[in-house]
Design a protein around this motif. Structure first.
Motif, PDB file in Angstrom:
ATOM      1  N   TYR A  60       0.704  -1.219  -0.199  1.00 10.03           N
ATOM      2  CA  TYR A  60      -0.124   0.066   0.009  1.00 10.03           C
ATOM      3  C   TYR A  60       1.028   1.195   0.188  1.00 10.03           C
ATOM      4  N   PRO A  78      -0.376   5.515  -0.647  1.00 14.78           N
ATOM      5  CA  PRO A  78      -1.109   6.362  -1.149  1.00 14.78           C
ATOM      6  C   PRO A  78      -0.957   7.013  -2.568  1.00 14.78           C
ATOM      7  N   ALA A 136      -1.467   4.037  -5.226  1.00 15.77           N
ATOM      8  CA  ALA A 136      -2.780   2.963  -4.984  1.00 15.77           C
ATOM      9  C   ALA A 136      -3.760   2.977  -5.962  1.00 15.77           C
ATOM     10  N   SER A 137      -4.064   4.246  -6.492  1.00 14.08           N
ATOM     11  CA  SER A 137      -4.983   4.441  -7.332  1.00 14.08           C
ATOM     12  C   SER A 137      -4.765   3.692  -8.601  1.00 14.08           C
ATOM     13  N   GLN A 149      -6.205   0.866  -4.110  1.00 13.03           N
ATOM     14  CA  GLN A 149      -6.751   2.057  -3.312  1.00 13.03           C
ATOM     15  C   GLN A 149      -8.400   1.516  -3.076  1.00 13.03           C
ATOM     16  N   THR A 151      -1.810   1.251   6.516  1.00  8.59           N
ATOM     17  CA  THR A 151      -2.001   2.474   6.049  1.00  8.59           C
ATOM     18  C   THR A 151      -1.284   3.798   6.690  1.00  8.59           C
TER      19      THR A 151
END
Length: 499
Positions: free
Chosen positions: A149, A151, A154-155, A180, A226
């Motif tokens: 993970y 951020p 992640a998308s 994500q 996270t």
């Protein structure tokens, strides 16, 4: 070798899948059993946990494995994992077997949720358990078969299919959600599931179900990944209380070594429901108990000295005991149960019972979160508490201080490289916490998740001939940190991981 579908449906689901009554006949149009009671939903939830072992293939990926030499027993799974090679057999203890079992468990959870919506009776505890089972299955899958993970990426990073409805066809088509999307869906199920859970008295054997403490331990692990430190602390406190209480921490000093337990007794105690540290236990088909100690790429003498024989961060000998010699060094954590399926032929199925959520892990999570928030003394309170029941001859004089950790446990700034920055003054505390955790959870598979989220580079030495060896390196950002999607899933259109 078994012939499993992409998401394996067992006979139980095919028999119990709910079907609507015919508008005219008001009866089931075939001989399938309707799931029309809370008792039948309870039967579904028994199987909503992945009935498979992951340490067998995750441990040799990590720095908790080394080469014992040609004299040790060879097996393909252990060999392939040690070299970070794709492995597609679906026998017990393999990545494919875990994939199949995790999705089977998710299927059971989804059917339970759908059936709860259909019947007039309401059991919020069952709904909570089903949501948590679905969240846990997907969490383990995304952490094994997708990139770590981050951020920032992640998308766009490929995750795994997040399945939220019961399977009504034998071979449904699925596509991969992004990392994500998977994490957002996991968190939604996790939060909702926690809100529904009630008393442990709902279960005859609570440690085989998501109780409130087990669910908070899972949340502690989720938010550690996270990087949401206060949430890690809050959920850990829900499990442990607010202080560094050792009442429910695994006490190797008194309950294992001090009690004089034999190898077999230690193995049984480690995974038993009577062990206070165990919050959630699963049973999975596995031959790992019988072959892990002799496998070539496991615990050798050099690694045993590093992890155990040279002592721990408190400067004391570990109470956790290493058994065996040379080619069979191991720590007793697995004991095989054998279910006979044919008495005359003497054949059956081997099983392992193992804890997958514990108070020990939760306290390590909280210590790391405290350190990341700059609460260094609170982090050390937890670490010292853990060491106090895992060290021989421990006294208050052995307690680690902030000055001692800062002076003696520094690490290269490029060793731990998660998606977030670790402050320079915090790095020694992260180092001592994770190195201690590495030994405590040896051969349980958890080290790989720390390696992955901190993007730790791994070197594996392997003998090619008796006089020639090679060094294998898993560099930071290596695509092989995400295990390859099983071939049958790929054949059904699921995109493979890049290599």
């Amino acid at each position: 070798m078994k012939n499993n579908n992409f998401i394996k449906l067992n006979i139980f689901i095919l028999l119990l899948v709910f079907t609507s009554c015919d508008d005219v006949l008001d009866e089931s149009p075939d001989n399938r059993t309707e799931i029309d009671s809370l008792e039948k939903i309870s039967e579904l939830l028994v199987n909503a946990y992945p009935q498979a072992i992951y340490a067998s293939f995750l441990e040799p990926l990590s720095d908790n494995a080394d080469d014992k030499s040609f004299s040790a027993s060879q097996n393909d799974l252990n060999d392939f994992m040690y070299g970070w090679e794709d492995f597609f057999d679906d026998d017990e203890d393999t990545p494919t077997n875990y994939w199949n079992n995790a999705y089977e468990a998710i299927s059971q959870a989804n059917q339970a949720l759908a059936s709860l919506d259909e019947i007039e009776q309401i059991d919020v505890n069952q709904r909570g358990e089903a949501l948590l089972c679905r969240a846990y299955g997907h969490f383990m899958l995304v952490n094994i078969f997708a990139k770590a993970y981050d951020p920032a990426t992640a998308s766009s990073d490929l995750g795994i299919p997040y399945v939220i409805t019961p399977e009504t066809t034998l071979l449904p088509n699925y596509t991969r959600n992004t990392v994500q999307e998977v994490y957002e869906k996991i968190e939604a199920d996790l939060v909702e599931g926690l809100n529904y859970l009630g008393s442990d008295l709902n279960y005859e054997q609570p440690k085989f179900h998501f109780t409130l403490r087990a669910a908070n331990a899972f949340a502690s692990r989720f938010y550690l990944v996270t990087g949401e430190w206060q949430k890690v602390i809050n959920h850990s406190n829900a499990v442990l209380g607010t202080g560094s209480n050792i009442a429910d921490i695994r006490d190797y000093t008194n309950d294992y070594r001090g009690a004089g337990l034999s190898y077999s007794e230690r193995s049984l105690r480690f995974s038993a429901s009577v062990e206070p540290a165990n919050l959630l236990i699963v049973v999975g088909a596995s031959v790992y108990a019988r072959n892990h100690a002799g496998s070539r790429f496991q615990l050798n003498g050099d690694l045993a000295r590093e992890l155990f024989f040279n002592g721990n961060a408190a400067g004391l000998a570990w109470s956790e005991q290493v058994f065996g010699q040379d080619l069979f060094l191991n720590v007793p954590k697995y004991d095989e149960f054998f279910r006979v399926t044919n008495q005359a032929a003497g054949i059956g199925l081997p099983f392992i019972q193992t804890p997958i959520l514990t108070t020990d892990e939760t306290m390590f999570n909280r210590a790391e979160a405290y350190a990341m928030l700059g609460e260094l003394q609170l982090a050390l309170n937890d670490l010292n508490a853990l060491l106090s029941v895992k060290s021989q001859a421990y006294t208050s004089a052995a307690e680690l201080s902030i000055a001692e950790v800062s002076a003696n446990f520094g690490a290269d700034s490029n060793f731990y490289t998660p998606f977030y920055d670790i402050p320079t003054n915090t790095l020694p505390f992260i180092n001592v916490i994770l190195q201690t955790k590495r030994s405590v959870f040896y051969n349980e598979g958890l080290r790989w998740f720390d390696v992955k989220r901190h993007d730790i580079e791994i070197e594996h030495e392997r003998d090619i001939t008796p006089n020639v060896s090679e060094t294998l390196i898993l560099v930071k950002g290596d695509n092989r940190r995400a295990l390859q999607i099983p071939t049958e899933a790929q054949s059904r259109g699921i995109l493979p991981n890049p290599r």
